[in-house]
Write a protein that holds these residues in place. Sequence first.
Motif, PDB file in Angstrom:
ATOM      1  N   THR A  18      22.723  35.808  11.212  1.00 53.49           N
ATOM      2  CA  THR A  18      22.792  36.034  11.717  1.00 53.49           C
ATOM      3  C   THR A  18      21.681  37.411  12.043  1.00 53.49           C
ATOM      4  O   THR A  18      20.790  37.159  12.487  1.00 53.49           O
ATOM      5  CB  THR A  18      23.663  36.423  13.372  1.00 53.49           C
ATOM      6  OG1 THR A  18      24.669  34.681  12.929  1.00 53.49           O
ATOM      7  CG2 THR A  18      22.955  36.395  14.308  1.00 53.49           C
ATOM      8  N   LEU A  19      22.437  38.107  11.762  1.00 50.09           N
ATOM      9  CA  LEU A  19      21.314  39.338  11.027  1.00 50.09           C
ATOM     10  C   LEU A  19      19.791  39.012  10.708  1.00 50.09           C
ATOM     11  O   LEU A  19      19.161  39.463  11.251  1.00 50.09           O
ATOM     12  CB  LEU A  19      22.015  40.126  11.176  1.00 50.09           C
ATOM     13  CG  LEU A  19      22.835  41.551  11.783  1.00 50.09           C
ATOM     14  CD1 LEU A  19      23.210  42.463  10.922  1.00 50.09           C
ATOM     15  CD2 LEU A  19      21.808  41.973  12.954  1.00 50.09           C
ATOM     16  N   LEU A  20      20.244  38.383   9.781  1.00 50.00           N
ATOM     17  CA  LEU A  20      19.088  37.691   8.436  1.00 50.00           C
ATOM     18  C   LEU A  20      18.156  37.230   9.298  1.00 50.00           C
ATOM     19  O   LEU A  20      16.508  37.317   9.031  1.00 50.00           O
ATOM     20  CB  LEU A  20      19.561  37.226   6.679  1.00 50.00           C
ATOM     21  CG  LEU A  20      20.178  38.504   5.833  1.00 50.00           C
ATOM     22  CD1 LEU A  20      21.091  37.941   4.744  1.00 50.00           C
ATOM     23  CD2 LEU A  20      19.560  39.426   5.462  1.00 50.00           C
ATOM     24  N   GLU A  21      18.552  36.197   9.911  1.00 54.18           N
ATOM     25  CA  GLU A  21      17.837  35.391  10.605  1.00 54.18           C
ATOM     26  C   GLU A  21      16.984  36.005  11.717  1.00 54.18           C
ATOM     27  O   GLU A  21      16.211  35.466  12.228  1.00 54.18           O
ATOM     28  CB  GLU A  21      18.826  33.664  10.827  1.00 54.18           C
ATOM     29  CG  GLU A  21      18.876  33.305   9.687  1.00 54.18           C
ATOM     30  CD  GLU A  21      20.204  31.659  10.245  1.00 54.18           C
ATOM     31  OE1 GLU A  21      19.873  31.567  11.285  1.00 54.18           O
ATOM     32  OE2 GLU A  21      19.937  31.373   9.047  1.00 54.18           O
ATOM     33  N   GLU A  22      17.544  37.269  12.787  1.00 54.46           N
ATOM     34  CA  GLU A  22      17.097  37.766  13.010  1.00 54.46           C
ATOM     35  C   GLU A  22      15.742  38.417  12.945  1.00 54.46           C
ATOM     36  O   GLU A  22      14.640  37.884  13.623  1.00 54.46           O
ATOM     37  CB  GLU A  22      17.956  38.018  14.177  1.00 54.46           C
ATOM     38  CG  GLU A  22      19.132  37.254  15.139  1.00 54.46           C
ATOM     39  CD  GLU A  22      19.853  38.431  15.757  1.00 54.46           C
ATOM     40  OE1 GLU A  22      20.065  39.221  15.846  1.00 54.46           O
ATOM     41  OE2 GLU A  22      20.546  37.935  16.888  1.00 54.46           O
ATOM     42  N   ILE A  23      16.105  39.201  11.893  1.00 53.96           N
ATOM     43  CA  ILE A  23      15.267  40.588  11.691  1.00 53.96           C
ATOM     44  C   ILE A  23      14.055  39.264  10.695  1.00 53.96           C
ATOM     45  O   ILE A  23      12.946  39.797  11.077  1.00 53.96           O
ATOM     46  CB  ILE A  23      16.010  40.687  10.577  1.00 53.96           C
ATOM     47  CG1 ILE A  23      17.163  42.066  11.090  1.00 53.96           C
ATOM     48  CG2 ILE A  23      15.040  41.365   9.097  1.00 53.96           C
ATOM     49  CD1 ILE A  23      17.471  42.341  10.274  1.00 53.96           C
ATOM     50  N   ARG A  24      14.302  38.413   9.974  1.00 59.94           N
ATOM     51  CA  ARG A  24      12.795  37.591   9.013  1.00 59.94           C
ATOM     52  C   ARG A  24      13.403  36.393   9.500  1.00 59.94           C
ATOM     53  O   ARG A  24      14.237  35.538   8.391  1.00 59.94           O
ATOM     54  CB  ARG A  24      13.128  38.233   7.784  1.00 59.94           C
ATOM     55  CG  ARG A  24      12.551  37.498   6.847  1.00 59.94           C
ATOM     56  CD  ARG A  24      11.331  38.150   7.367  1.00 59.94           C
ATOM     57  NE  ARG A  24      11.637  39.592   7.094  1.00 59.94           N
ATOM     58  CZ  ARG A  24      10.574  40.755   6.155  1.00 59.94           C
ATOM     59  NH1 ARG A  24      10.427  40.736   4.974  1.00 59.94           N
ATOM     60  NH2 ARG A  24      10.690  41.854   6.282  1.00 59.94           N
ATOM     61  N   PRO A  25      12.419  35.486  10.504  1.00 60.09           N
ATOM     62  CA  PRO A  25      12.339  34.393  10.829  1.00 60.09           C
ATOM     63  C   PRO A  25      12.147  33.946   9.873  1.00 60.09           C
ATOM     64  O   PRO A  25      11.417  33.531   9.063  1.00 60.09           O
ATOM     65  CB  PRO A  25      11.774  34.069  11.991  1.00 60.09           C
ATOM     66  CG  PRO A  25      12.134  35.825  12.808  1.00 60.09           C
ATOM     67  CD  PRO A  25      12.300  36.679  11.529  1.00 60.09           C
ATOM     68  N   GLY A  26      12.358  32.073   8.837  1.00 62.81           N
ATOM     69  CA  GLY A  26      11.428  31.667   8.461  1.00 62.81           C
ATOM     70  C   GLY A  26      13.099  31.834   7.024  1.00 62.81           C
ATOM     71  O   GLY A  26      12.618  30.885   5.953  1.00 62.81           O
ATOM     72  N   VAL A  27      13.385  32.783   6.933  1.00 60.65           N
ATOM     73  CA  VAL A  27      14.742  33.112   5.667  1.00 60.65           C
ATOM     74  C   VAL A  27      15.287  32.080   5.548  1.00 60.65           C
ATOM     75  O   VAL A  27      16.241  31.656   6.420  1.00 60.65           O
ATOM     76  CB  VAL A  27      14.878  34.797   5.750  1.00 60.65           C
ATOM     77  CG1 VAL A  27      16.077  34.825   6.882  1.00 60.65           C
ATOM     78  CG2 VAL A  27      15.288  34.756   4.399  1.00 60.65           C
TER      79      VAL A  27
END
Length: 239
Positions: A18-27
């Motif tokens: 969840t954090l990664l997708e919020e921080i870097r959309p498209g990851v």
Amino acid sequence: MHILLADNHPLVLWAFQTLLEEIRPGVTVRSVCTPAELRETLSQGLPCTLVLLDLQLGTQGEGYALLAELRMNHPDLSVVVTSASDHPADVIQSIDLGACGYLPKRMSMTALADALRLVLDGGIFVPPMSLPEAAHPHPHHAASAHAAAPRQGETAPYQTQPSFEALGLTPRQADVLSLLLQGKPNKEIARRLGLSVETVKDHVQAVLRALGVNSRTQAVLAASQLGAKRSGAMAAPLR
């Protein structure tokens, strides 16, 4: 960017994703729950830029062995350790084995998000801790360290961006420091920079002197405490 989460706790996997997708959309984020799944996924040759490796993955003590294995078999892969422990000995051993950072799971979500941003931008992160005396920055960096200290009532920053000119490093020494922070051995640094191993050794010693430390591991810890970031002339961000 392709990231692989190696952890056997569903809630932790969900939180990191969840954090990664919020921080870097498209990851693109994939997850594995066992050492066998981790090895199989990497053996398939699927794109992977970064592995977040739970130090407690597998049997007791296997996390360190997995970290060493990843650094040996996949030298171009960035590996950041995650752990329920923030004990300095665990941090130091992980960095010594080639981890590009160390994220304690007990951090607040805000602090963890900031740490992940730093890692995704190509920086290193280790938790604030009491380092051995030799791992502290050289006294001539005292002004930078003082400038990073929090004011009363403020939250202590985890990382700040120093001036590498203040370290007295040449551009080539900065390149060497960048690769040291990635856990690269001297032979790999020499290959990447087109230098002899002996020349690399000389640059490594110059970097250690500039940081006021005695070993490669201490250099990584000291650089991270100074907020050293692999950017610009040092290295490209993770992609």
